[in-house]
Structures are given as structure tokens and as C-alpha cells.
Design a protein around this motif. Structure first.
Motif, PDB file in Angstrom:
ATOM      1  N   LEU A   1       0.853  -1.182   0.000  1.00 28.81           N
ATOM      2  CA  LEU A   1       0.000   0.000   0.000  1.00 28.81           C
ATOM      3  C   LEU A   1       0.891   1.235   0.000  1.00 28.81           C
ATOM      4  N   VAL A   2       0.681   2.112  -0.977  1.00 24.18           N
ATOM      5  CA  VAL A   2       1.440   3.360  -1.074  1.00 24.18           C
ATOM      6  C   VAL A   2       0.460   4.513  -0.922  1.00 24.18           C
ATOM      7  N   LEU A   3       0.671   5.354   0.079  1.00 26.27           N
ATOM      8  CA  LEU A   3      -0.166   6.536   0.279  1.00 26.27           C
ATOM      9  C   LEU A   3       0.568   7.772  -0.217  1.00 26.27           C
ATOM     10  N   VAL A   4      -0.132   8.588  -1.006  1.00 30.27           N
ATOM     11  CA  VAL A   4       0.451   9.782  -1.606  1.00 30.27           C
ATOM     12  C   VAL A   4      -0.504  10.954  -1.406  1.00 30.27           C
ATOM     13  N   PRO A   5      -0.007  12.190  -1.500  1.00 30.03           N
ATOM     14  CA  PRO A   5      -0.880  13.340  -1.213  1.00 30.03           C
ATOM     15  C   PRO A   5      -1.770  13.780  -2.358  1.00 30.03           C
ATOM     16  N   THR A   6      -1.407  13.517  -3.619  1.00 24.97           N
ATOM     17  CA  THR A   6      -2.156  14.063  -4.747  1.00 24.97           C
ATOM     18  C   THR A   6      -2.462  12.996  -5.781  1.00 24.97           C
TER      19      THR A   6
ATOM     20  N   ALA B   1      -2.772   5.120  -3.399  1.00 28.96           N
ATOM     21  CA  ALA B   1      -3.996   5.858  -3.101  1.00 28.96           C
ATOM     22  C   ALA B   1      -3.730   7.149  -2.365  1.00 28.96           C
ATOM     23  N   THR B   2      -4.645   8.090  -2.538  1.00 29.38           N
ATOM     24  CA  THR B   2      -4.719   9.246  -1.650  1.00 29.38           C
ATOM     25  C   THR B   2      -5.567   8.825  -0.445  1.00 29.38           C
ATOM     26  N   PRO B   3      -5.285   9.340   0.750  1.00 29.42           N
ATOM     27  CA  PRO B   3      -5.959   8.832   1.954  1.00 29.42           C
ATOM     28  C   PRO B   3      -7.479   8.962   1.936  1.00 29.42           C
ATOM     29  N   GLY B   4      -7.991  10.105   1.471  1.00 30.24           N
ATOM     30  CA  GLY B   4      -9.437  10.308   1.500  1.00 30.24           C
ATOM     31  C   GLY B   4     -10.185   9.295   0.666  1.00 30.24           C
ATOM     32  N   ARG B   5      -9.744   9.054  -0.561  1.00 29.29           N
ATOM     33  CA  ARG B   5     -10.426   8.075  -1.407  1.00 29.29           C
ATOM     34  C   ARG B   5     -10.245   6.657  -0.870  1.00 29.29           C
ATOM     35  N   LEU B   6      -9.091   6.358  -0.305  1.00 31.83           N
ATOM     36  CA  LEU B   6      -8.885   5.028   0.277  1.00 31.83           C
ATOM     37  C   LEU B   6      -9.885   4.776   1.397  1.00 31.83           C
ATOM     38  N   LEU B   7     -10.075   5.764   2.271  1.00 32.39           N
ATOM     39  CA  LEU B   7     -11.028   5.595   3.367  1.00 32.39           C
ATOM     40  C   LEU B   7     -12.455   5.468   2.836  1.00 32.39           C
ATOM     41  N   ASP B   8     -12.771   6.187   1.786  1.00 32.61           N
ATOM     42  CA  ASP B   8     -14.088   6.082   1.157  1.00 32.61           C
ATOM     43  C   ASP B   8     -14.332   4.656   0.684  1.00 32.61           C
ATOM     44  N   LEU B   9     -13.337   4.058   0.035  1.00 35.59           N
ATOM     45  CA  LEU B   9     -13.490   2.699  -0.482  1.00 35.59           C
ATOM     46  C   LEU B   9     -13.479   1.667   0.638  1.00 35.59           C
ATOM     47  N   LEU B  10     -12.764   1.949   1.719  1.00 37.55           N
ATOM     48  CA  LEU B  10     -12.836   1.067   2.877  1.00 37.55           C
ATOM     49  C   LEU B  10     -14.239   1.076   3.474  1.00 37.55           C
ATOM     50  N   ASP B  11     -14.849   2.251   3.562  1.00 44.81           N
ATOM     51  CA  ASP B  11     -16.198   2.361   4.104  1.00 44.81           C
ATOM     52  C   ASP B  11     -17.213   1.612   3.235  1.00 44.81           C
TER      53      ASP B  11
ATOM     54  N   ALA C   1       3.511  -4.293   3.370  1.00 48.04           N
ATOM     55  CA  ALA C   1       4.404  -3.132   3.328  1.00 48.04           C
ATOM     56  C   ALA C   1       3.579  -1.874   3.106  1.00 48.04           C
ATOM     57  N   LEU C   2       3.824  -0.872   3.941  1.00 45.00           N
ATOM     58  CA  LEU C   2       3.161   0.435   3.834  1.00 45.00           C
ATOM     59  C   LEU C   2       4.206   1.479   3.478  1.00 45.00           C
ATOM     60  N   VAL C   3       3.906   2.273   2.452  1.00 42.15           N
ATOM     61  CA  VAL C   3       4.797   3.357   2.036  1.00 42.15           C
ATOM     62  C   VAL C   3       4.045   4.679   2.174  1.00 42.15           C
ATOM     63  N   LEU C   4       4.642   5.633   2.869  1.00 42.57           N
ATOM     64  CA  LEU C   4       4.133   7.003   2.894  1.00 42.57           C
ATOM     65  C   LEU C   4       5.070   7.827   2.032  1.00 42.57           C
ATOM     66  N   ASP C   5       4.618   8.196   0.843  1.00 44.23           N
ATOM     67  CA  ASP C   5       5.439   8.958  -0.094  1.00 44.23           C
ATOM     68  C   ASP C   5       5.076  10.436   0.011  1.00 44.23           C
ATOM     69  N   GLU C   6       6.090  11.295   0.024  1.00 43.91           N
ATOM     70  CA  GLU C   6       5.886  12.740   0.244  1.00 43.91           C
ATOM     71  C   GLU C   6       5.160  12.939   1.580  1.00 43.91           C
ATOM     72  N   ALA C   7       5.726  12.379   2.641  1.00 39.40           N
ATOM     73  CA  ALA C   7       5.057  12.392   3.940  1.00 39.40           C
ATOM     74  C   ALA C   7       4.796  13.808   4.443  1.00 39.40           C
ATOM     75  N   ASP C   8       5.716  14.743   4.163  1.00 42.83           N
ATOM     76  CA  ASP C   8       5.493  16.112   4.626  1.00 42.83           C
ATOM     77  C   ASP C   8       4.260  16.719   3.987  1.00 42.83           C
TER      78      ASP C   8
ATOM     79  N   LEU D   1       1.717  14.945   2.762  1.00 40.77           N
ATOM     80  CA  LEU D   1       0.568  14.221   3.306  1.00 40.77           C
ATOM     81  C   LEU D   1       0.061  14.897   4.573  1.00 40.77           C
ATOM     82  N   LEU D   2       0.991  15.301   5.435  1.00 38.69           N
ATOM     83  CA  LEU D   2       0.589  15.976   6.671  1.00 38.69           C
ATOM     84  C   LEU D   2      -0.015  17.335   6.370  1.00 38.69           C
ATOM     85  N   ASP D   3       0.533  18.039   5.366  1.00 37.67           N
ATOM     86  CA  ASP D   3      -0.040  19.324   4.974  1.00 37.67           C
ATOM     87  C   ASP D   3      -1.490  19.169   4.551  1.00 37.67           C
TER      88      ASP D   3
END
Length: 432
Positions: free
Chosen positions: A97-102, A151-161, A172-179, A181-183
Motif C-alpha cells: 500500500l502506497v499513500l500519496v498526497p495528490t 492511493a490518496t488517503p481520502g479516497r482510500l477511506l471512502d473505499l474502505l467504508d 508493506a506500507l509506504v508514505l510517499d511525500e510524507a510532509d 501528506l501531513l499538509d
């Protein structure tokens, strides 16, 4: 790594004086080493040399890596080998799973995984999930599972719901562009995502900066992580000529048009501060006969994809955007980046100019500075440990001067105090 063809993603030149190990020497399988050759990767970049071996060993990794350093392949290659290759079944389980901001970065990362996994005996299935488009096609693509989810976090949570995706098999979890993502508010979504994941997993975190918030995230997420830093490459930026041109704010659009025409620039990315400014500047340029377009976060995904393709294909010469495009967008052959408005954060300066000078090509970054913004650019220079000469273009010499702070009656001036709106109006009235 040197691409066989210009514009290969995640590439940068290696010094001929310093031999670089081949991908196989880093521990990658012959299958993935061939895949690197197939997509045009010849030599690993510094971030790949340092990140691939520990990731192959299953260790957590914390990486400081600038845009364009090849970090996507740095985590994609070892995770494909360790977590996916040879383990694909009729019903696919999400293992990476790779999480990205955009959404743009999601598309780019997903494409790297697809290209590197194209040589697998069973084709790799990558699901790229992001908002701004209908959720139904993404739900359909998730039927039968997926090997890798980007995935972007918002859409991932939508699909989980919606119970459209399961993450209990993620290894394996990857947070890409973590700074970034926090923004974008990832802190509020983090616990829900982590709750859907197995407790035992490999964690990878890449960031362009190590702000306190990023370090706190890393401390809570990673275990005995290998820390890698290659940020010095971004500051040096040997393939990017950086210029600062002094100009009054009201003449920036006219100067921009002059520079594009005189310089013969073919593809130009212009950064402004607001959505309104993207449309205003693009409209003024188009009104003077220049092929210009705007790009901002309120556009639909199809509109954003179209203007980016127009820029790549040469139908658009100047693309005016907000920091939306500072990361995650790869535009091969981008001649120039223009900071029409200076970035608010000195770190964002690196991300912006990193859009040009990619894959070993020569690039240029031009920043406009006026009387009210020169102090801010000096701060950027200090943070990036550089000093650039100030230029003036004939016919566009600035006439405005910085407004000094106004001292209170009976009290000395406060060093560094910004003038209020009333102070600025008084100073403007005094000049007329």
C-alpha cells in the motif's frame, strides 16, 4: 541512472568518474534487473543504491529524498521482489500500500509499478485510487483484488467504508511525500488507515523535508529504521540554472511574456499563489496571443489531465499553476520554471524548481522579486545555502522601493516589523 531515452521517470545522470553498481548487484532478481533495462534504467541513483538493500532485507526505511531523485523506483523495486513476485493468485491480496498526497503523484507512482511489474509471469495488478472522479470505476477495478494499491488517503477511506478494498493482508506500507501528506490533513486520517492494516508489516517513509511533524510521524510508525539522506543533491541542482529578476509586481506578466518570446521557451511552468491568479495570468497571456492555460485544485481530473497533456504535446506553451503541481507531476522536456509569486515555504522552492532539469536535461528556474518580496527570497537563499545575483531586464527595471517599518511615536522602530495596511497607504500617498 541514465535513461536510454530522455524523459524516463525516476532517473538522473551518474558521474562517469564514479562507477555505479548495476541493479543486480544490489540484490535484485534477474527478472527485475531486466525490467529496469526494459524501461530505460541503466544505473541506480544514490537513493536507490542506499534504499534497495535494506528494503530487500525487510527493514523499515526513513528517507530524505528530493523530487526527481528516483525514489519511486527505490521502494517499488525491492517491494515488488520481496512482497509480490511469485505470490500472485487468482484472487489477489493487497500486499503493498502506497499513500500519496495528490492524484497526479498517485498516477505517476502507479505507472512506475506497472512498468516494473510488466515482466512478471502473471501480470501485476495495480489499483490507483484518488478523489475528484467517480468512485464506481475504481470499485470495479478492485474486483478480484489487487497486488499493489496506490492511493490518496481520502479516497482510500471512502473505499474502505464501502467494503470495496481490504487491507488486512498488507505487508508493506509506504508514505510517499510524507510532509505533504501531513499538509493535506493526513494526521486526522492516519489512525483509521493504520487500524485497517496488520500490526506486523514493513514501513517506508519518504519525505523531502524532516519537519518536526514528519519526525514525530516516523517515530510512531517506524521500527529500527534505516535513515537515508540525499537532500544535498537538491540544493546543488547542477542541471538547473537559477535566476532572480527584479521587477515591479504590476509588470510581471508583461515581463513573463517577453522572456518566453525572447528565450524561445517551449514549455514553461509558472507558479502563482492563488487559484484566481492562475486564471488571471493565463487569461492575460492568452489575450496577447500566447498559448497559455491554468491548472488548479478546483478543476476536474479530466480537465487537469488534459491541460498537462497539452503542455507535454506542445499545444500549450505556458501553464500557470498553484503549488498543486510542485510535486508528483512529471513533464518531460520542461524548459523553465517561473516563480511568478515566491513560494511561502523555502522548502517549496526546491519542489518547484525540481520540475525542470530532470533526467539529466538542462533546466532553468526564474524567480521574480519585487520591493516587497526581496527579504523573503533572502530567507529562501539562507535556507537553501545559496546566493544568487539579482538581474534586471532592460525596459522592465523596477521603480518601486521597499516600505520601511513605521516607528511608533516616542518609541524606536522595531526591527523586522511588517508595515500595516495603513502604513502602506501612507507611504503610497507620500510617493504621489
Amino acid at each position: 541512472m541514465h535513461p536510454a531515452a530522455p524523459g524516463a521517470p525516476g532517473t538522473e545522470p551518474a558521474s562517469p568518474a564514479l562507477p555505479t553498481p548495476a541493479f543486480a548487484a544490489l540484490g535484485l532478481s534477474a527478472e527485475l534487473a531486466r525490467a529496469c533495462s526494459d524501461v530505460g534504467y541503466v544505473h541506480p541513483t544514490p537513493i536507490q543504491v542506499q534504499a534497495i538493500p535494506p528494503l530487500l532485507r525487510g527493514q523499515d526505511v526513513l528517507g530524505l529524498a528530493p523530487t526527481g531523485s528516483g525514489k519511486t523506483a527505490a521502494f517499488a523495486l525491492p517491494l515488488l521482489q520481496r512482497r509480490v513476485a511469485g505470490r500472485q493468485h487468482a484472487f489477489r491480496r493487497v500486499r503493498v500500500l502506497v499513500l500519496v498526497p495528490t492524484r497526479e503523484l498517485a498516477q505517476q507512482v502507479g505507472e512506475v509499478f506497472r512498468r516494473l511489474g510488466a515482466s512478471f509471469a502473471r501480470p501485476l495488478k495495480v489499483a490507483v485510487l484518488y478523489g475528484g472522479v467517480s468512485v464506481n470505476p475504481q470499485m470495479m477495478r478492485l474486483r478480484g483484488g489487487a497486488d499493489v494499491v496506490v492511493a490518496t488517503p481520502g479516497r482510500l477511506l471512502d473505499l474502505l467504508d464501502r467494503n470495496a478494498v481490504r487491507l488486512d493482508t498488507v505487508e508493506a506500507l509506504v508514505l510517499d511525500e510524507a510532509d505533504r501528506l501531513l499538509d493535506f490533513g493526513f494526521a486526522a486520517e492516519r489512525e483509521r488507515v493504520l487500524a485497517a492494516l496488520p500490526a506486523e508489516r514493513q514501513n517506508v517513509l519518504f519525505s523531502a523535508t524532516f519537519a518536526p511533524e514528519v519526525q514525530a510521524l516516523a517515530d510512531g510508525l517506524l521500527r529500527d529504521a534505516v535513515r537515508i539522506e540525499v537532500a544535498g543533491e537538491a540544493r546543488a541542482a547542477p542541471a538547473i540554472e537559477q535566476r532572480v529578476i527584479l521587477v515591479d509586481p504590476g509588470r510581471r506578466t508583461e515581463l513573463l511574456r517577453h522572456l518566453v518570446q525572447e528565450g524561445g521557451w517551449r514549455r514553461v511552468l509558472v507558479f502563482v499563489a492563488t487559484r484566481y491568479a492562475t486564471e488571471h495570468v493565463a487569461r492575460k497571456l492568452a489575450g496577447r496571443g500566447m498559448h497559455a492555460a491554468s491548472l488548479h485544485g478546483e478543476m476536474s481530473q479530466s480537465q487537469r489531465s488534459q491541460v498537462l497533456q497539452d503542455l507535454r504535446d506542445g499545444r500549450c506553451k505556458v501553464l500557470v499553476t498553484t503549488d498543486l503541481a510542485a510535486r508528483g507531476i512529471d513533464i518531460p522536456g520542461l524548459d523553465v520554471v517561473v516563480n511568478y509569486d515566491l513560494p511561502r515555504s523555502p522548502d517549496d522552492y526546491v519542489h518547484r524548481i525540481g520540475r525542470t532539469g530532470r533526467a539529466g536535461a538542462q533546466g532553468m528556474a526564474v524567480s521574480f522579486a519585487g520591493a516587497g518580496t526581496q527579504a523573503h527570497f533572502r530567507l529562501i537563499e539562507k535556507r537553501q545555502q545559496m546566493s544568487l545575483p539579482r538581474e534586471q531586464v532592460k525596459g522592465f527595471e523596477p521603480v518601486e522601493v521597499a516600505v520601511p517599518p513605521v516607528a511608533s511615536e516616542g518609541v524606536g522602530g522595531v526591527k523586522g516589523k511588517r508595515p500595516s495596511k495603513k502604513d502602506k497607504l501612507r507611504a503610497a500617498a507620500a510617493r504621489t
